[in-house]
Structure formats: structure tokens, C-alpha cells
Design an enzyme around this catalytic site. Sequence first.
Site, PDB file in Angstrom:
ATOM      1  N   GLU A  51      42.635  20.825  -0.678  1.00  0.00           N
ATOM      2  CA  GLU A  51      42.168  22.130  -0.217  1.00  0.00           C
ATOM      3  C   GLU A  51      43.371  23.040  -0.298  1.00  0.00           C
ATOM      4  O   GLU A  51      44.375  22.830   0.391  1.00  0.00           O
ATOM      5  CB  GLU A  51      41.629  22.045   1.201  1.00  0.00           C
ATOM      6  CG  GLU A  51      40.359  21.230   1.283  1.00  0.00           C
ATOM      7  CD  GLU A  51      39.652  21.441   2.598  1.00  0.00           C
ATOM      8  OE1 GLU A  51      38.722  22.268   2.632  1.00  0.00           O
ATOM      9  OE2 GLU A  51      40.035  20.786   3.583  1.00  0.00           O
ATOM     10  N   GLU A 101      33.674  12.589   4.490  1.00  0.00           N
ATOM     11  CA  GLU A 101      34.282  13.514   3.533  1.00  0.00           C
ATOM     12  C   GLU A 101      35.766  13.183   3.388  1.00  0.00           C
ATOM     13  O   GLU A 101      36.470  13.024   4.378  1.00  0.00           O
ATOM     14  CB  GLU A 101      34.093  14.934   4.047  1.00  0.00           C
ATOM     15  CG  GLU A 101      34.792  16.021   3.282  1.00  0.00           C
ATOM     16  CD  GLU A 101      34.623  17.381   3.966  1.00  0.00           C
ATOM     17  OE1 GLU A 101      35.317  18.317   3.560  1.00  0.00           O
ATOM     18  OE2 GLU A 101      33.816  17.493   4.915  1.00  0.00           O
TER      19      GLU A 101
END
Length: 506
Positions: free
Chosen positions: A232, A227
Site C-alpha cells: 500500500e 487480507e
Amino acid sequence: MFPRSILLALSLTAVALGQQVGTNMAENHPSLTWQRCTSSGCQNVNGKVTLDANWRWTHRINDFTNCYTGNEWDTSICPDGVTCAENCALDGADYAGTYGVTSSGTALTLKFVTESQQKNIGSRLYLMADDSNYEIFNLLNKEFTFDVDVSKLPCGLNGALYFSEMAADGGMSSTNTAGAKYGTGYCDSQCPRDIKFIDGEANSEGWEGSPNDVNAGTGNFGACCGEMDIWEANSISSAYTPHPCREPGLQRCEGNTCSVNDRYATECDPDGCDFNSFRMGDKSFYGPGMTVDTNQPITVVTQFITDNGSDNGNLQEIRRIYVQNGQVIQNSNVNIPGIDSGNSISAEFCDQAKEAFGDERSFQDRGGLSGMGSALDRGMVLVLSIWDDHAVNMLWLDSDYPLDASPSQPGISRGTCSRDSGKPEDVEANAGGVQVVYSNIKFGDINSTFNNNGGGGGNPSPTTTRPNSPAQTMWGQCGGQGWTGPTACQSPSTCHVINDFYSQCF
């Protein structure tokens, strides 16, 4: 990353491929235009997005009976994992009405809470190459750029844009009949166990409904893969983070190899090597009215630099650049004892940060930057999402974490949100207007996706944090505790007090 991650599909059995296709609602993918860029310019790509399978209605084949309701399986339809996968189908999605997902040109808007016949929380979508396959990005020696508006994302929310090493067809060629068209095949570095179907079997055995999430639970299995968290963030804090794994592609885990008792027992790195400007010592760089002003849309540029400057090189560095109001803003510099004063992710940075913060070396133990580079070279799927955190209330992103450590300890403070913030019951109850907007996605050669005017190419140059004129421009900061910039606003705007720390011209 600590996401609500849910995977449907995947079966290795030759008798019947798991996860069937329903016929009760047509699947119409929202369009999303993006661009491929070179030094010669950018070309439009007419893309689409699809909703992750876990959010979809899962029902018995050929009728309307739910296979899964709330956070429980119907054991009459799903007496075991194999039978459940044979009996249950995914159906099409009402993107706007049920899930709060809308697209317009180059922009994708994700609402956090949508009230229809039932209440929907969050969403996760994937960019598609066509109606049956995900778009695959090979990121080495390339840059990825997008615009994002996080102004309506408060503490406890995460508008996350990232890459996951999923199969291009969502597993349709080997494990299920629904495939990428219906958003199957999700995995990430947390090896999530709240996945309903994996390896062609329902994850129903050992399933326990979540004590604080009416829609989720955990089973015996999880889905692991590499990932790369590009973004974020909410309006208070942001981070970008690589998470490598020891093995390529999706790997199913079981029991403690899914971190049931030991967070670091999986084949993947759950922590990553994160760059959060606040955590790295610059507490005035990102946020409302700051250098990167979250009251306004932001252009986010991420560059994947190789050791020989070619697509065949080894990943050496991950750089971050911002563009706002036509000005290029270099990433903040580290200001932490024991970490060199740089502004990008490198092997040296990760080693020093783990040592300075006393963090586990799971990143290095799973291949580090080299391992992440291998995943980027194999190709990854773009994920766009909005979610809240039923595990630790997103404190790892925007507050102090862990809570049993002193905020004065390096690496503990990650943002200005309260330690009591981010509780799902609070953020979901007060979610009116909460949303994230992603737009203007561009992918291409280094320095081809932006310039000082926010697009087209050219080398980045630094910018200052204050306007040159004695009066602040429209939407700019004009006051607040600690503010040393202009307090007058350019006509016709005037200065309005938002809170003790921030006043704005409008």
C-alpha cells in the site's frame, strides 16, 4: 487498510442465483503475462485481469435501465434485496476508455481518473487463471515479487497490491450467475458495507448514499475475509500488512458486527500489523531520492517464511526486500524504543509494536501471524488497485494519524504529507497524469524471483544508499536540504532543482 471495497454477487437461495449477466457489451479481459519461478528459472504464464463488479454498469435485465445510479438504488427495480438481485445484471467493461486500465506484456497501468461519458475514479482488478476463475496463490514458503512505478502517486493516493481470501469462481457455483469473469466476490478485512450485492441479495436495505462520494454508500451488510497487504503505497510512504480473520473465506456481517458503532466488533482485524519504514523510525529510507527512490521503478520482494522451511509449515516471518538499479536493498531496520531492531514482520514484532504504539491488539485477537498463515495456506486472490480515501484521506498511510494525537508520540507519524492533504475533492480535481504501473509479477520458491540484477535467483546482499562515483548518475539525487551525496552529475545530465529538499540529474 481503509479501501473503497465493493462486492457484487453471492446468493445462497436455490430459487434464483443473484447477480445476472448482461449482454449489452462483450467482456474482453486484458492480458497480463506473469511468471512462476523455481531455482531452475522462471516460466511465463499467460494471465488476464478482470475489473471488480462494483465498477461495472449494473442494469435491468434485457434493457438499459440502471439499477443503481450515482449512489442510489432504483426502488422500482429494487424494492427489496432478493428482487433486485433477480432483476439486475452486470455487463462487460470498456477497460481503457471508461476505466483507464491498459495492459502491455507484463505491465498493467491503472489511471486514477478517466473522463469518458462519465467520470471514473480508481479501479480494482483481479488476476485470472482463465476466463471464469481467479488465480489462487498459496504463499507459505514462497515469495512474491513485482515491479511498481509510484512516481505519479502523490499524497492521498494508494496504489495497493494485495491478496484477499475470495472464492476462485467469485461465488458462481453457489451464489450468482456472473462469477469471476465479471469480478464478483470481493471481501477484505475491513468488512466493507459499501458492497452492492452480498449473499445473493442487493445490499439496498438500509442503504445510505455517502455524503462525500457521489458513487458510493453503505448498506446493512458487509463482506469480511482475510487480507494480506503486500503493498500500500504512494511516492511518499509505503506499508505491508497482514490482516487475519477468525473464520475462513468470505463471511457476511450485519449491523454492529460490521463495525457500525465499534471498529473492533468484526470477526476480522481492521488494523493489521503494519511495517511502514517511516512509522518504524527510518525517515530517509523510502521516498523521492531516498534509499528506495520513488522517482524510479521499484522491485518489491515479499517472502513468507515458515518455521520448518516447507510449504506445510507455520508462518513465522514476513520479509521485505527491494531491488533498484540492479542493487538489492534490505528493508529498513526498526528504530523505535520498545521494539527490537529488526526489519521484518514476526509475532514478536507485532506484540512489541502494538505495545510501543498503544494500539489495539485486534491482530493478535483474530489469530495473529498464525491466523494469517492459515489464510495463505488456503489460498488467496491477487488484487491490483488504485484508490483515494473518503474516510480519513489516507492520513493513516502518509501523514500523522490520528489527528488528535501528538506527532511526537511513537507511531503517529507515518509520512511527510500534510495533515490537510489527501482530501478526495482535491486529489480527484488535480489528478492529471496520476497513475500506477504494476509489472513483472513473479511467484515462486524463496530466492527464485530476483538476484542482484533484479531477476533469476540468488541470495540477497545489502547495498549502500550513495553511488561510489564522485558524480551522480542519470535520474539520481544531486542536491536538497540535508543532502550529503554528490552534487555533480555524470555527463550528459545536469543537476535540476525540483524543490528545496530534492534536486535531480537529468
